[in-house]
Design a protein around this motif. Structure first.
Motif, PDB file in Angstrom:
ATOM      1  N   LYS A  31       0.847  -1.180   0.000  1.00  0.00           N
ATOM      2  CA  LYS A  31       0.000   0.000   0.000  1.00  0.00           C
ATOM      3  C   LYS A  31       0.888   1.236   0.000  1.00  0.00           C
ATOM      4  O   LYS A  31       1.932   1.255   0.682  1.00  0.00           O
ATOM      5  N   PRO A  32       0.528   2.256  -0.758  1.00  0.00           N
ATOM      6  CA  PRO A  32       1.369   3.460  -0.843  1.00  0.00           C
ATOM      7  C   PRO A  32       1.743   4.047   0.519  1.00  0.00           C
ATOM      8  O   PRO A  32       2.882   4.471   0.720  1.00  0.00           O
ATOM      9  N   GLU A  33       0.823   4.031   1.454  1.00  0.00           N
ATOM     10  CA  GLU A  33       1.110   4.619   2.767  1.00  0.00           C
ATOM     11  C   GLU A  33       2.046   3.753   3.614  1.00  0.00           C
ATOM     12  O   GLU A  33       2.584   4.210   4.620  1.00  0.00           O
ATOM     13  N   GLU A  36       7.344   3.372   2.799  1.00  0.00           N
ATOM     14  CA  GLU A  36       8.574   3.720   3.513  1.00  0.00           C
ATOM     15  C   GLU A  36       8.901   2.689   4.590  1.00  0.00           C
ATOM     16  O   GLU A  36      10.059   2.288   4.746  1.00  0.00           O
ATOM     17  N   ASN A  37       7.905   2.258   5.347  1.00  0.00           N
ATOM     18  CA  ASN A  37       8.143   1.235   6.375  1.00  0.00           C
ATOM     19  C   ASN A  37       8.614  -0.063   5.744  1.00  0.00           C
ATOM     20  O   ASN A  37       9.526  -0.725   6.258  1.00  0.00           O
ATOM     21  N   PHE A  38       7.999  -0.449   4.633  1.00  0.00           N
ATOM     22  CA  PHE A  38       8.398  -1.668   3.945  1.00  0.00           C
ATOM     23  C   PHE A  38       9.853  -1.586   3.486  1.00  0.00           C
ATOM     24  O   PHE A  38      10.637  -2.523   3.679  1.00  0.00           O
ATOM     25  N   LEU A  39      10.227  -0.483   2.876  1.00  0.00           N
ATOM     26  CA  LEU A  39      11.593  -0.334   2.376  1.00  0.00           C
ATOM     27  C   LEU A  39      12.617  -0.411   3.504  1.00  0.00           C
ATOM     28  O   LEU A  39      13.676  -1.027   3.349  1.00  0.00           O
ATOM     29  N   GLU A  40      12.312   0.172   4.641  1.00  0.00           N
ATOM     30  CA  GLU A  40      13.207   0.085   5.796  1.00  0.00           C
ATOM     31  C   GLU A  40      13.332  -1.354   6.281  1.00  0.00           C
ATOM     32  O   GLU A  40      14.439  -1.830   6.557  1.00  0.00           O
TER      33      GLU A  40
END
Length: 50
Positions: A31-33, A36-40
Motif C-alpha cells: 500500500k502506498p502509505e 517507507e516502512n516496507f523499504l526500511e
C-alpha cells in the motif's frame, strides 16, 4: 538499491571465498502509505553480512 545480475561465475567466486549466497525472488504488493516502512524493513533483510 542497485539491481545486480548474478552469474554462475560470480557465485562460484563467492563460494571460493567462503561466502554463502541466498537468492530470493519475491514480489510484494505494498500500500502506498506503507511504502517507507516496507523499504526500511526489507533493507534490513538484504544486508550483506561479513
Amino acid at each position: 538499491m542497485t539491481d545486480q545480475l548474478l552469474t554462475n561465475q560470480s557465485i562460484k567466486a563467492a563460494e571460493k571465498k567462503g561466502i554463502t549466497m541466498k537468492i530470493v525472488n519475491a514480489k510484494f504488493t505494498i500500500k502506498p502509505e506503507k511504502r517507507e516502512n516496507f523499504l526500511e524493513d526489507i533493507l534490513n533483510l538484504t544486508q550483506i553480512v561479513k
